[in-house]
Scaffold this active site. Structure first.
Site, PDB file in Angstrom:
ATOM      1  N   ASP A 112      48.736  38.803  40.568  1.00  0.00           N
ATOM      2  CA  ASP A 112      48.599  39.312  39.218  1.00  0.00           C
ATOM      3  C   ASP A 112      49.385  38.368  38.297  1.00  0.00           C
ATOM      4  O   ASP A 112      50.023  37.425  38.734  1.00  0.00           O
ATOM      5  CB  ASP A 112      49.096  40.771  39.153  1.00  0.00           C
TER       6      ASP A 112
HETATM    7  C1  GLC Z   1      47.267  41.916  33.983  1.00  0.00           C
HETATM    8  C2  GLC Z   1      46.833  43.073  34.836  1.00  0.00           C
HETATM    9  C3  GLC Z   1      45.628  42.767  35.697  1.00  0.00           C
HETATM   10  C4  GLC Z   1      44.740  41.762  35.000  1.00  0.00           C
HETATM   11  C5  GLC Z   1      45.509  40.460  34.913  1.00  0.00           C
HETATM   12  C6  GLC Z   1      44.701  39.372  34.193  1.00  0.00           C
HETATM   13  O1  GLC Z   1      48.654  41.859  33.915  1.00  0.00           O
HETATM   14  O2  GLC Z   1      47.793  43.698  35.661  1.00  0.00           O
HETATM   15  O3  GLC Z   1      44.960  44.013  35.947  1.00  0.00           O
HETATM   16  O4  GLC Z   1      43.548  41.573  35.750  1.00  0.00           O
HETATM   17  O5  GLC Z   1      46.766  40.619  34.257  1.00  0.00           O
HETATM   18  O6  GLC Z   1      44.527  39.743  32.870  1.00  0.00           O
END
Ligand code: GLC
Length: 722
Positions: A292
């Site tokens: 993430d």
């Molecule tokens: C965010 C979220 C995730 C998302 C990623 C890219 O922090 O936790 O769900 O897909 O970053 O945006």
């Protein structure tokens, strides 16, 4: 003889040089007819270590509107980066990026463009929690097809969806993003979304790669506080949190995203048990895992690495293939390899997985998309799917013979959500534009010719100056439709809340309107279960419409007029009060009964509304439940004069098991139209191991003979299974 030998040696040297040259010149990776694994192997053999490390790195390109993702020191996107997150608004935008990658780099490897397309791209349909309430995975499949098409068209190849994180805490803002509290429901909708996004083949027009997230246990962040640690026993992991991911892997999901939380003390971003032993060892997952946002460097903040370099070492060695947004792999992997702490073989495996997806998507043959225009978005057939989902996901929680409304009724539409175009979109709205939303008020104006409107109050704040006008409008009407709900971005990432009550003075406005003596139909816009204990008793009718998306207005209006018949059921328990949580249906039983184990201050143990609860304008009567061996059936009669869809939920309870089982476990559901006055037979073909068995803390499924109770509707049957 000697001469012959020399000639032989020269000839074989020339031959082998020729074969090397021919191999070098024959770029197998560029041959679309060559098997993917050969193309990957050939391309990998040509890559430098630096190119490999950039290939397993994801940057950010163009605008990104998720305020929670602190845009750290994100370097300019280099053309040989493996992937970018891109809020792509047109193919023209992404084609520019791809042209740089394909034309100006040594190997011309296209960039994998990812984005959070969670419930639609420009055609925003209801949030996943609402979709779960529809109990119609096929409709979710159709909606995901629309989302994939509108994403494919702008050059997005990969969505970070479906999110399947079960939670038992409505304070957690991301409760909106999954399909409710049940593992079986999340598994079915996960499969539907994966198949909807990925289509028959990833290289087909209109197909994009799916991503199962956030792996795993993120929904149990302590206290419902986002990013907090989670402690989940292996038993609970296997019987509650893993099943939707296993279903998604079996459905062929191309990627997985690891989650922010530490799981039992080990960050999910560098957790060999979940990333290797379970995901690859137990389930045979062959895709790649992306972290993430900046989660690799956050391993330091979680106290599991002394510095980013150690964080990178732990992540890549635990099976975390791609590093999102913090460039830790770019900064430290080369050094780690030189120090022997990371093997280049590990990097090669990660790179191969990323390249495999790019070949499967056909990006080397089709890196560009036809230029897009406004006509490519929000097509009528797209809106139609969004409207159907909004209609099927609304849950009628109470109706004291006031709905459906008469066409010619004098309807007073009141409340801060009536004209709202933001909250009804829900968080993670992709390319959705607020102006695209047909409001509840506009939807009702088209349905009810005799309508007046007064806002009454704002969503938040203490201003009651609008009450008097609202009361006056109510008094001059036959019925009030009161549109209440949560504020903008009350749910979603980093949107945890200590209260799940309606904000501002909405409850007071409701109380004033009830005093008029007019019937009050309350519509609730929400991304989470709310505390409706001060609304439900006084409401004449109550319907949760969640965040219904661009066509929520027409959908809800059609339900209020009876043009459509409500069919939604709660995919999540609505607590009586926050003091009760966690409260969910498939809990294990206590060791005592009666008044042992209750709250001694009168707080009830039971929730306000149960999982699976939802009314219709039809009346469905269950009868004649039968169970013969592993085959169960029940008759459902629509005793009303209104055709309606009923979802029959099949639960089981194992009366005695070596591992305590939940008091009820949903094992199957089926939604079907039952015409007025007709009877339909619903059947449940049980598989002993799948439906009556259980999993132990190692994830091994087992069956124990004995007594089971089968529940459906208000009927139950006890069976003995050997
Ligand atoms: C965010 C979220 C995730 C998302 C990623 C890219 O922090 O936790 O769900 O897909 O970053 O945006």
């Amino acid at each position: 003889m000697k001469k012959l030998l020399i000639v032989y040696v020269i000839l074989s040297a020339v031959a082998s040089a020729g074969s090397i040259l021919s191999a070098k010149s024959k770029e197998i990776y560029k041959d679309p007819k060559a098997p993917v694994e050969k193309r990957v192997k050939d391309l990998l053999s040509r890559m430098t270590l630096e190119e490999k490390i950039w290939q397993i790195t994801q940057g950010v390109y163009g605008g990104y509107d998720n305020p929670n993702n602190i845009l750290g020191v994100n370097r300019n996107t280099v053309p040989y980066i493996g992937s970018v997150i891109c809020h792509a608004t047109s193919a023209q935008m992404t084609n520019l990026l791809q042209k740089k990658a394909v034309d100006s780099t040594r190997l011309g490897i296209p960039i994998l463009v990812g984005m959070d397309i969670i419930h639609g791209n420009r055609t925003v349909y209801p949030i996943p929690l609402a979709q779960g309430a529809s109990f119609n995975p096929n409709l979710a499949y159709q909606a995901s097809r629309v989302a994939a098409r509108e994403s494919y068209d702008v050059g997005i190849h990969w969505t970070f969806s479906p999110m399947i994180d079960i939670t038992h805490d409505p304070r957690w803002g991301r409760v909106m993003e999954a399909y409710g509290e049940d593992p079986y429901v999340n598994a079915r909708f996960c499969e539907a979304a994966v198949k909807g996004y990925q289509g028959e083949n990833l290289s087909d027009e209109g197909s994009i790669a799916a991503c199962l997230k956030h792996y795993v246990g993120y929904g149990e962040s302590e206290g419902g506080r986002d990013y907090f640690p989670t402690d989940i026993s292996n038993q609970m992991l296997w019987d509650t949190y893993f099943p939707p991911y296993e279903a998604g892997v079996k459905a062929g999901a191309a990627t997985v995203m690891s989650s922010f939380n530490t799981l039992n003390g080990i960050p999910a971003t560098c957790n060999p048990y979940t990333l290797q032993e379970v995901l690859r060892g137990k389930w045979g997952f062959e895709g790649f895992v992306v972290s993430d946002w900046e989660a690799v460097m956050q391993i330091v903040l979680q106290g599991c690495a002394a510095d980013k370099k150690e964080a990178g070492e732990k992540a890549i060695n635990s099976g975390l293939d791609m590093d999102m947004a913090d460039f830790v792999y770019v900064d430290f992997l080369k050094e780690l390899i030189e120090e022997g702490k990371v093997s280049e073989k590990t990097v090669d495996e990660a790179v191969s997985r990323v390249l495999t997806l790019k070949f499967r998507l056909g990006l080397f043959e089709n890196p560009y998309r036809p230029e897009t225009s406004e006509a490519d978005f929000l097509k009528p057939e797209y809106r139609a799917v969004a409207e159907q989902m909004a209609a099927e996901s609304a849950v009628l929680l109470k109706n004291e013979a006031v709905l459906p409304l008469k066409k010619d009724a004098k309807v007073a539409v009141i409340g801060p959500i009536a004209e709202d175009q933001k909250c009804v979109m829900g968080n993670w709205r992709g390319l959705g534009e607020f102006a695209d939303v047909i409001t509840l008020l506009d939807g009702m104006k088209a349905e009810f010719p005799n309508l007046t409107y007064s806002k009454g109050c704002e969503i938040e704040g203490n201003d009651k100056s609008g009450f008097a006008d609202a009361v006056a409008v109510a008094q001059a009407s036959d019925v009030v439709v009161l549109c209440l709900g949560e504020g903008f971005l009350y749910t979603g990432e980093n949107c945890s809340r200590g209260s799940i009550s309606l904000p501002g003075v909405q409850e007071e406005l409701f109380a004033e309107l009830v005093k008029t003596g007019k019937p009050v139909v309350v519509l609730i816009e929400s991304g989470r279960p709310l505390d409706l204990t001060r609304i439900a008793p006084g409401a004449t009718a109550l319907m949760d419409i969640w965040c219904p998306g661009v066509n929520g207005g027409p959908a809800v209006a059609s339900l209020l007029s009876g043009r459509r018949n409500p069919s939604g059921k709660l995919p999540v328990t609505f607590p009586y009060t926050l003091k009760q949580i966690p409260v969910y249906y498939n809990h294990r039983d206590r060791s005592r009964r009666g008044n042992m184990g209750i709250y001694n201050d009168g707080t009830p143990l039971e929730p306000l509304f149960d999982f699976g609860y939802g009314l219709s304008y039809s009346k469905f009567e269950y009868s004649d439940i039968q169970a013969d061996g592993l085959h169960a059936s029940v008759k459902v009669t629509n005793t009303s004069a209104i055709d309606g869809e009923e979802t029959v939920l099949w639960f089981i309870k194992d009366m005695a098991c070596s591992i305590a089982r939940p008091v009820k476990e949903l094992k199957y559901f089926e939604k079907r139209l039952i015409k007025a006055g007709q009877t339909e037979v619903f059947e449940f073909e049980m598989d002993k191991l799948r439906d009556l068995g259980f999993v132990d803390s190692r994830g091994d499924r087992f069956f124990e003979p004995g007594q089971f109770i089968i529940f459906t509707g208000d009927k139950q049957k006890t069976i003995e299974v050997k």
